[in-house]
Design an enzyme around this catalytic site. Structure first.
Site, PDB file in Angstrom:
ATOM      1  CG  ASP A 131      35.456  43.588  42.550  1.00  0.00           C
ATOM      2  OD1 ASP A 131      35.791  42.674  43.343  1.00  0.00           O
ATOM      3  OD2 ASP A 131      35.675  44.793  42.775  1.00  0.00           O
ATOM      4  CD  GLU A 167      49.476  48.215  49.350  1.00  0.00           C
ATOM      5  OE1 GLU A 167      48.534  48.439  50.097  1.00  0.00           O
ATOM      6  OE2 GLU A 167      49.501  47.231  48.578  1.00  0.00           O
ATOM      7  CE  LYS A 175      32.719  43.796  45.601  1.00  0.00           C
ATOM      8  NZ  LYS A 175      33.957  43.442  46.282  1.00  0.00           N
ATOM      9  CE  LYS A 221      39.502  51.392  50.259  1.00  0.00           C
ATOM     10  NZ  LYS A 221      39.981  50.101  50.807  1.00  0.00           N
ATOM     11  CE1 TYR A 222      35.486  49.770  47.277  1.00  0.00           C
ATOM     12  CE2 TYR A 222      35.495  50.971  49.359  1.00  0.00           C
ATOM     13  CZ  TYR A 222      35.863  49.872  48.612  1.00  0.00           C
ATOM     14  OH  TYR A 222      36.605  48.881  49.186  1.00  0.00           O
ATOM     15  CG  ASP A 257      47.592  47.193  45.000  1.00  0.00           C
ATOM     16  OD1 ASP A 257      47.263  48.085  45.796  1.00  0.00           O
ATOM     17  OD2 ASP A 257      46.976  46.121  44.861  1.00  0.00           O
ATOM     18  CG  ASN A 258      47.982  43.704  47.848  1.00  0.00           C
ATOM     19  OD1 ASN A 258      48.388  43.950  48.982  1.00  0.00           O
ATOM     20  ND2 ASN A 258      46.703  43.798  47.504  1.00  0.00           N
TER      21      ASN A 258
END
Lengths: 665, 665
Positions: free
Chosen positions: B347, B412, B252, B525-526, B383-384
């Site tokens: 991705d 999270e 991304k 983040k990107y 994460d998640n």
């Protein structure tokens, strides 16, 4: 939950009803829908299928009822109980791969995604897998669906329609893959009793005071003569204090005098004499045959006789002689009488539940209950159960119900809340409550909310008594006739089970033994009374009306859906009960002040009751017969206690207006 | 409870803490007192003795701590946990025959009863029985007491004094007859973690944005240079987003663009590339050795490095090649990427927890955690976790903690409440919350009451984040600097665990990608960012102050005793925390409106805080340093958000007045 397979991804918890982690049964009555809830969820976003499993205890196969997601991962399901006894239930759930696929696929289609051929293939694969588990016929159907979805001859539109069709969904439901299903680890129990467990109207009466001549000891025959009076008032349970021979040693006199006069009859709770004990009838009441006759006669009037079982003995009880090991012996060899130091109750011997012969003791008391059951009695009011071992009650009630599942036990325990709750958990059908001492709006609202909205309602079924031979409250003492009327209406409309101790109740007898006492002056507990039940100022007709309203309005026959409504006057209380389908809504307003007229504005839940806010509705006062047109949530009420301290309204959701008639066109 | 003996009369129920009928442990930290409560009662009026039993899991013998009756049959006891790991506890109780006798005997004596010789004999018998169980020395003593109580040579007064003496009571306690003791049927678990589980202050930072030259990729060395800045602000956990090689396939671009520019670094959560996967360090950040050096260096500053474990793979992750069976394969042979239809995340490949090789998969992920533990990491932000199987987490956390009980896991999961609760029950030490979206007084009060006063607090330890790289709330977007200050104070004083995502937080970065979005514009983040941490308007100094207040005031280091106080302005919120001994009381008032000055009258609990209602007390604003003299419950506050939207007062219970000085006489 121990999962042997790491692929079982569903969590089931917070199941309700579940009393003490499933240690005790929940309660229901025949014909009721048992509603079961649970938190059911999994990781991620897959779709879950959940089933409520239930069966009668003696069956081995579960029946399944689908559960539905309500909100916040809470699922609900229900099953109908149609038989007395114990039903088991639990919950099973699994990730439903086809439903998950279908939900996602639907979103893709709705979003206009075009590259969905591969998703159709995934669906086809799921159908093919399921067909392996299907019946021959179904399997063939499914295989054809699979082929269609994979075929290059079929248009994408047709494939989509097939894949999302109800037909496919239904068959895929039938063969849903439960390989990784998770079942709640506990099998829970609901104890199903007869309808009277939930809806009953009690009248307590001393048989010995039933004769129609002052001074003569009443008999069961006299009781029979009283049946039409009791039935007319609408009572369906007639409960007698103990009917056994009364001890002579240290007998109490009038007003609980330490020394009885020679002709004092003693208290019926000092059980046991030469003539016999708990399986014997006090000779002056009649014979066992008379009793059985009365039981049968009462049935003709729709009345059941309830007996009082008080596990205690007078010093003259045959047990004292025959089973001295069942009592505590003092160092001087005498038997320990009841005490609450420094108070002594020398006319009563308690049983010793820590006796080495406890098992023999338990069996004997079971035989007492069975004895009366064999005489036709199915309702027992148990005196002070909280002073006998809990595990005894759990055993006894289970034993009796195994053979006679229609037996009802009312726990007469006025003690600490957790002890009262425990007795209900152990199996008592109904329980006495603190109702007698809850008089203000705040007290009543708080107490009833606890009884009907908290987990307590899963196991505890209240039976409300405005008075008992032991309880003449200050409210009744000071409030006169209007106080009796108000308390009757409260008991009868707040609780589906209630009772009064008559005739003192309907005659508004309210003189205490002394100021500050809740004992009646010249209490019937210690003497034979003669009541003039035909007195003009008797509440009889009012009671007739109230009990008729209870019989005719199913909303009042359970404690579900009790709802308190705002009313802008602290002396007025306002609440309703309704049936689930709203076909019966009963709104009660009571003036709690027996001395003064009070008025106020009620605020009613128009929307939940599905009343049209734009149109008037009719409220029908079932006590007075008056009808009022009300409109919207706020409406005015005024109650003069010297006329009647309460309204019991039936809400009529629909009234006719001009459009409803032919001439309006 | 199955009682084999009908004489075991005690009921134990409603034990707390008990999570899901004991299925999951409660939580505590080293040095804490675990308070255990239970309903304990028996039939009748006998006196009960109750003991809390506890032990470390590996021990076989229980230690006992006496429980005390509080009110309504509720008993309390506690034990101190001093070691990491699991402690077991349960409750045992019995009817105490001597205590029961003693209570009754005392009442007899107090009432002046004279015929008590027989009761003395009963007591003597109890002592004689107990002496049979006693040590030689004690037995001799007890036998002599028995003789004295029976002797005709001793005066009644002396006998009474002996029978009621503390000496006798103490020895009779020691040999109390437990023959019919009842023990709660479940052994419950409390999981004891280190203090940081309950009190921690987190700083989230992207290491790649740490270089001091714009445009250069930051390294672990750059992170080391940033440590003094972070330590000065008072943070003790420095948490990095994933530090692994970033995938190139379908990478991304800036602002989550579908196509990355050639120099776009990609998102750190697209884990795995040619260079390696979850056990490899992104080459531009440095080497594993650099990482270990950073971990050590951070320790010198009192900071622990926390890593983000995101169980997902970029298409370039070595697992995709080496373990294709761990992923879902589509009918066309490709691997299923992450989707939330119709959204696609091509991705990212999710792992398939329903793989037949699930056990191998579990082991591999365990090895990932252990790998980083071996590099010195003991704190993981997961994460998640709610999109991976629950039973996996339960297993993984237990496995890791067996060897490394000091490991902390932060879940999270921003998802439905019951899913978040479940993860905490399964073992996650701390949990993200809905705090970011609770902005009004009502929302905050209701949410914090649920988190700290309901059963949730037994297993769920909140970690409050005003912002994260994914969450720039509307409140922060629209409220400017005062909004950041208010949210910081709320997080830091409402929750003992909190964190910020910096430097955007201290620099009050608040531009969203678009209107209605919670994403940052040009999100880190990107892309690699260069933050000017020395900007004059940075909140750095304010954060220094707030975190210093947290460190210096133990009341803020746990969520016990959080208490909301009335304040007559809907835009002001007022609450306190205090230590159990009241030596530290912190009162916080926050103006929730970042735009306008608001004032109001607080209403404080003078009496529970043991403040003298007749004398003034001092409140010391730890943020501004100002001191005020207050008096009684009602006091005035005014907060101008452009200066500071909050007070954090320390309440001083005692101020000096004239009598306290020498010259006053």
């Amino acid at each position: 939950m121990e999962q042997s397979d790491g692929r079982a991804r569903v969590i089931i918890s917070g199941v309700k009803p579940e009393v003490d982690s499933g240690l005790f049964p929940a309660k229901a009555v025949v014909g009721e829908k048992v509603e079961v809830e649970a938190d059911i969820f999994a990781d991620g976003h897959d779709v879950i299928t959940a089933m409520l499993l239930y069966r009668k205890e003696r069956e081995t196969e579960w029946t399944e009822a689908p559960m539905e997601l309500t909100t916040n991962d809470r699922w609900k399901g229900s099953f109908l109980v149609i038989e007395l006894g114990r039903y088991l239930y639990t919950v099973t759930a699994w990730i439903d791969r086809f439903k998950s696929w279908r939900k996602d696929f639907q979103k893709r289609v709705e979003a206009g995604q075009e590259d969905i051929n591969i998703n159709l293939l995934v669906g086809a694969n799921l159908i093919a897998e399921a067909s392996g588990q299907a019946s021959k016929v179904d399997s063939k159907t499914m295989q054809e669906w699979g082929k269609t979805l994979e075929s290059s001859q079929t248009s994408q539109l047709d494939k989509v329609q097939l894949a999302l069709s109800e037909e496919v969904a239904k068959l895929m439901d039938k063969y849903s893959d439960r390989q990784f299903a998770v079942t709640y680890p506990r099998e829970l129990v609901v104890s199903v009793e007869r309808v009277k467990a939930r809806f009953s109207t009690w009248y307590e009466m001393f048989p010995r005071s039933c004769s129609n001549e002052p001074g003569r000891h009443g008999t069961f025959k006299d009781c029979e003569a009283r049946l039409p009076y009791i039935a007319a008032m609408g009572f369906d349970v007639l409960y007698f204090p103990p009917i056994h021979p009364i001890g002579r040693t240290l007998r109490k006199g009038k007003n609980n005098a330490i020394k009885a006069a020679p002709d004092d009859p003693g208290t019926p709770w000092a059980i046991g004499a030469e003539e016999g004990g708990h399986k014997t009838i006090h000779p002056q009441l009649g014979t066992l045959e008379d009793f059985r006759h009365l039981v049968d006669k009462a049935k003709e009037y729709g009345i059941e006789i309830a007996l009082d079982i008080a596990i205690q003995c007078s010093p003259d009880h045959p047990y004292v002689r025959e089973h001295p090991a069942w009592f505590v012996r003092r160092p001087d060899g005498t038997i320990q009488y009841a005490e609450n130091p420094p108070k002594k109750y020398q006319d009563i011997y308690p049983l010793n539940f820590e006796s080495e012969h406890w098992h023999e003791l338990w069996e004997e008391w079971k035989s007492v209950f069975l004895f009366w059951i064999e005489q036709g009695v199915r309702i027992f009011r148990v005196d002070n159960p909280h002073t006998k071992a809990f595990c005894f009650w759990q055993w006894l009630i289970a034993e009796v119900k195994k053979e006679y599942p229609d037996t009802i036990f009312l726990a007469e325990a006025f003690t600490r809340p957790k002890v009262m709750h425990q007795l209900a958990k152990l199996g008592f059908t109904q329980s006495y409550t603190y109702f007698a001492w809850r008089n203000t709006k705040e007290e009543l609202t708080q107490y009833l909310t606890e009884l009907t909205q908290s987990d307590v309602c899963e196991f505890y079924q209240p039976n409300f008594w405005p008075n008992t031979p032991d309880i003449l409250t200050e409210y009744l003492q000071s409030g006169g006739r209007p106080a009796f009327m108000a308390r009757l209406v409260l008991a009868a409309t707040l609780a589906s089970n209630y009772g009064i101790y008559g005739p003192p109740f309907e005659l508004c007898v309210n003189t205490p033994r002394e100021h500050g006492s809740e004992e009646y002056l010249d209490s019937e507990k210690y003497e034979i009374k003669h009541w003039d039940i035909n007195r003009a100022d008797s509440l009889k007709d009012f009671i007739v009306r109230v009990n008729q309203i209870r019989r005719e309005n199913p909303a009042l026959q359970s404690n579900q859906n009790l709802w308190f409504h705002a009313i802008d006057n602290g002396e007025l209380i306002c609440y309703s009960k309704h049936t689930e389908d709203l076909s019966n809504i009963i709104l009660t307003v009571v003036n709690l002040n027996p001395h003064y007229t009070h008025s106020g504005w009620v605020h009613l839940p128009i929307e939940p009751w599905e009343l049209d806010p734009q149109r008037p509705y009719q409220v029908h006062d079932l006590l007075s017969g008056a009808r009022y047109l009300w409109h919207g949530p706020g409406n005015y009420v005024e109650l003069n206690p010297s006329i009647c301290p309460a309204h019991i309204f039936r809400i009529h959701r629909r009234i006719r207006r001009e459009q409803d008639f032919d001439y309006y066109m």
